[in-house]
Design a protein around this motif. Structure first.
Motif: not given
Length: 817
Positions: A630-657
């Motif tokens: 269940s490996f899940s890295p994600s980027v979170v925008h605190p406060g009003d950061l969503q309107t100041q910085l756009a970050v597009q992320t690529k999903r990664v595999a849920a299992q890391v050997d």
């Protein structure tokens, strides 16, 4: 009739081997399998040989043979030698048929039927019990037949790898053979224990025989047995015994047979890296390898040590000191000169404060080896010399004299001649800033599979993957660094002889550059107006930006998260870890490095920014032997950061050997100025227990700096225009690090601004200018840093057209000094 069936089975086997397509299966399958129930042992023996061959191509068609094979094996194992008189060989009932049945069972996984599996386990235990009984004959034929069945039984136990009790018993039985007088038995025992060592159930049992195996490595007369002993030491190694095993293998290397020296070198290099708790021990081990068996240290080995030293700040000073001492030996192997040349060229400044290793001494030591080396090593040393001019300006005249010598400028080798000419010209005409930029320290290398491990796999052959792979990794192993070989940062055109560090196929890292018209843009950027219009022709920056912008037709568009709602919000994650700010500050003036590391996980960062866009690669390395679920890295925008910085992320595999790493790509766009960085939330399950951590992603406003060159008159004119109190931020603070002008200059350049020469009346002060690029507007920035070496204090002044930006940049930059 029995002899006809036996002959028919053997004839069909011969025909199948000659022309597999001529033998029809289908209706024949059941009849062939039924032969295992025949009363005649010769028919059964021929049938087992035929089925073993046929099931390799069509395993499902012959799956019904498992229960019949187990039943027949059980009858043979439990029978007395008098029950099968015609097929008893020196008191061993039907040894050839027993071995064939055991090999047939290895073509399939453990039986699913509980009764069949229980009967098979009982057979295997009986064979192990009989191995402990006194021999019924002193004839060698008796022991050979008995041991043949035993080793095939152990092979089946290892194949199933599901019965801990049987695995441990098999290991103990093999341990008794390690001191047997028969060389063949010792060889087979060592070979089987190599496979047992990769099982989690029997690894600890194998380790109990370490002293016996080490003794075999030292005293065995047969080179093939010594090689198997070295293989077993490699397989049983973990963190608890790594130093002992590596030490013994190094000691053996001094007298090892030439045929296996290269393999021993590769294994020592892999173990030293994989189980290095203290990387100074790793450096010492590799340098010892070069000293003891330099001719057998392949390029992959010294490439690897250079990569690890470059990627780890904590070992660079020690590596420079150690290699400097190693080079002082009267007889020094050429591979040692290569390693020393590279490390001193990159990190020689870390030991330059000691008079015994001052810059002139370092140069003299390296140059004393120059004439004894091959062309490839001389080319590397020339690159080291030009690096020295950047690191140690006091050596410039001496090194230019060497480069100017006729033996270099008129060298018969075109690579050496070209390097000498280009380096001499570069050191003569380039300014200090240009020289510092061209010859800056190598960035951390991206992470891939260890090239040493890949070489060892190739040397062992295609069938050795399971034995050499990381099927059993120590939870504390540090094999996270990738296997990319470093390449020296030079300006010379590489030739085949000078591709010293093997990265010709890799693309060069992209470094941000100021656009040619940046100086003109500054006139209009101190108001909050729109961004200047771009020129008509595509510039390199525009090519970079167009590559980053995802279009519906391009694969880059797939990097956008199709379901952003699935990511946690700020309220769903915990607070950042206590050292998050400290980790973030390390990346204010650099783009690459290790962001976070603990005993489970390592997170590396590599990023590049141009104007208001950037791309970041995050490398997540599993440092344990257990798979992350269940490996899940994600980027979170605190406060009003969503309107100041756009970050597009690529999903990664849920299992890391275990021991593996995954890469995540982030596309970043600065929409407007921002003060707080986004958060990186990493969640996964390790051994069933949930794990989570929150970091600050190293994306700060200065990453979108565009350095700007301008004359002194223009600078002071803009400085006066930004005279409102809210446009200026100033901070006076005490120096937290040694006050070194070159280090300060490098940090200011890494911060993103251009350094302006001959602007400030005081030559000790630093003056810079740049533009912060956002999608909505551009923010001009001027800075002035005034060091006071006597008081060990700095005064930092920043002026921008936006008050929050001035204060934030001032805080960010002040923390770097």
């Amino acid at each position: 009739m029995d002899s006809v069936k036996q002959s028919a089975a053997l004839c069909l086997l011969r025909l199948y081997k000659a022309s597999p397509d001529l033998v029809p299966m289908g209706e024949w399958t059941a009849r062939v399998v039924h032969l295992l129930n025949d009363q005649h042992m010769g028919v059964v023996t021929a049938a087992v040989s035929l089925i073993t061959c046929l099931c390799k191509k069509n395993p499902d068609d012959f799956k019904t043979c498992i229960s019949l094979a187990v039943s027949r094996l059980s009858r043979i194992v439990s029978s007395a030698s008098t029950d099968l008189q015609d097929y008893t060989y020196y008191f061993v009932p039907a040894p050839w048929l027993s071995v064939k049945l055991l090999r047939l069972l290895q073509c399939y996984p453990p039986p699913e039927d509980a009764a069949v599996k229980g009967r098979l386990v009982e057979c295997l235990e009986t064979v192990l019990n009989k191995a402990q009984e006194p021999p019924k004959s002193k004839k060698v034929q008796h022991s050979n037949a008995k041991n043949a069945i035993l080793f095939e039984t152990i092979s089946l136990i290892i194949h199933y790898d599901s019965e801990p009790n049987l695995l441990v018993r098999a290991c103990n039985q093999l341990g008794q053979f390690l001191q047997h007088r028969e060389t063949n038995l010792r060889y087979l025992a060592l070979e089987s224990m190599c496979t047992l060592a990769s099982s989690e159930f029997s690894h600890e049992a194998v380790k109990t025989h370490i002293d016996t195996v080490i003794n075999a490595l030292k005293t065995e007369r047969d080179v093939s047995v010594r090689q198997r002993a070295a293989d077993l030491l490699y397989a049983m190694c973990d963190r608890s015994n790594a130093k002992q095993i590596v030490s013994e293998m190094l000691r053996y290397l001094e007298t090892a047979d030439y045929a296996i020296r290269e393999e021993i070198v590769l294994k020592v290099a892999i173990l030293a890296e994989k189980y290095a708790v203290d990387y100074s021990w790793y450096v010492d081990t590799i340098l010892n390898l070069i000293r003891i068996a330099g001719d057998y240290v392949s390029e992959e080995v010294w490439y690897r040590v250079l990569q690890i030293v470059t990627n780890r700040d904590d070992v660079q000073g020690y590596a420079a000191k150690t290699v400097f001492e190693a080079l002082q030996a009267p007889a020094c192997h050429e591979n040692m000169v290569k390693v020393g040349g590279y490390i001193l060229g990159e990190f020689g400044n870390l030991i330059a404060g000691d008079p015994r290793s001052s810059p002139p001494v370092q140069f003299s030591l390296l140059h004393s080896k120059f004439h004894l080396c091959s062309v490839a090593t001389r080319a590397l040393l020339l690159s080291t010399y030009i690096k020295f001019i950047n690191l140690f300006p006091e050596t410039k005249a001496t090194i230019q004299g060497v480069l100017r010598a006729g033996s270099q400028l008129r060298n018969a080798d075109v690579e050496l001649q070209q390097r000498a000419v280009e380096y001499l010209t570069l050191s003569s005409v380039a300014s200090t800033d240009v020289l510092a930029t061209v010859l800056e320290e190598m960035p951390p290398f991206p992470e891939r599979e260890s090239s040493i491990l890949a070489k060892l796999k190739r040397k062992k052959g295609p069938g050795a993957g399971s034995a050499l792979d990381d099927g059993r990794r120590d939870p504390s192993s540090n094999d996270i660094n990738g296997g990319v070989e470093p390449t020296p940062s030079t300006v010379s055109t590489p030739s085949p002889s000078a591709d010293l560090l093997g990265l010709r196929a890799a693309p060069p890292p992209v470094a941000p550059q100021a656009p040619s018209g940046a100086g003109n843009l500054l006139v209009d950027v101190f108001s909050d107006g729109p961004a200047a219009q771009p020129s008509l022709g595509p510039t390199p920056e525009e090519a970079f930006l167009s590559e980053l912008e995802p279009t519906p037709e391009s694969p880059m568009a797939l990097l956008a998260d199709p379901a952003p709602a699935a990511d946690p919000g700020p309220e769903d994650i915990g607070p950042p870890i206590p050292e998050a700010d400290e980790l973030l500050n390390k990346f204010v003036c650099k783009n690459n490095g290790v962001l976070f590391e603990n005993q489970l996980l390592q997170i590396g960062v590599k990023s590049e920014f141009r104007q208001n866009l950037g791309r970041m690669y995050l490398f997540y390395g599993n440092k344990t032997s257990v798979q992350f679920q269940s490996f899940s890295p994600s980027v979170v925008h605190p406060g009003d950061l969503q309107t100041q910085l756009a970050v597009q992320t690529k999903r990664v595999a849920a299992q890391v050997d275990g021991g593996a790493q995954v890469q995540q790509v982030l596309n970043i766009e600065c929409l407007r100025d921002f003060l707080m960085p986004p958060l990186l939330s990493v969640r996964f399950r390790y051994g069933g227990a949930p794990q989570s951590l929150t970091l600050k992603l190293p994306v700060t406003i200065n990453k979108f700096f565009q350095p700007t060159e301008m004359a002194a008159q223009d600078f002071f004119q803009r400085w006066k225009q930004l005279s409102l109190p809210q446009q200026e931020a100033q901070k006076i603070f005490k120096a937290n690090h040694p006050m070194d002008a070159e280090v300060t200059k490098a940090k200011l350049l890494g911060f993103g601004s251009a350094l302006l020469d001959n602007v400030d009346p005081n030559p000790e002060n630093f003056v810079g200018a740049g533009i912060i690029q956002t999608k909505a507007l551009q923010v001009g920035c001027l800075l002035r840093l005034e060091p006071n070496a006597q008081a060990q204090m700095y005064r930092l002044t920043l002026r921008t057209s936006k008050e929050p930006v001035s204060r934030h940049l001032c805080e960010l930059l002040a923390q770097q000094f």
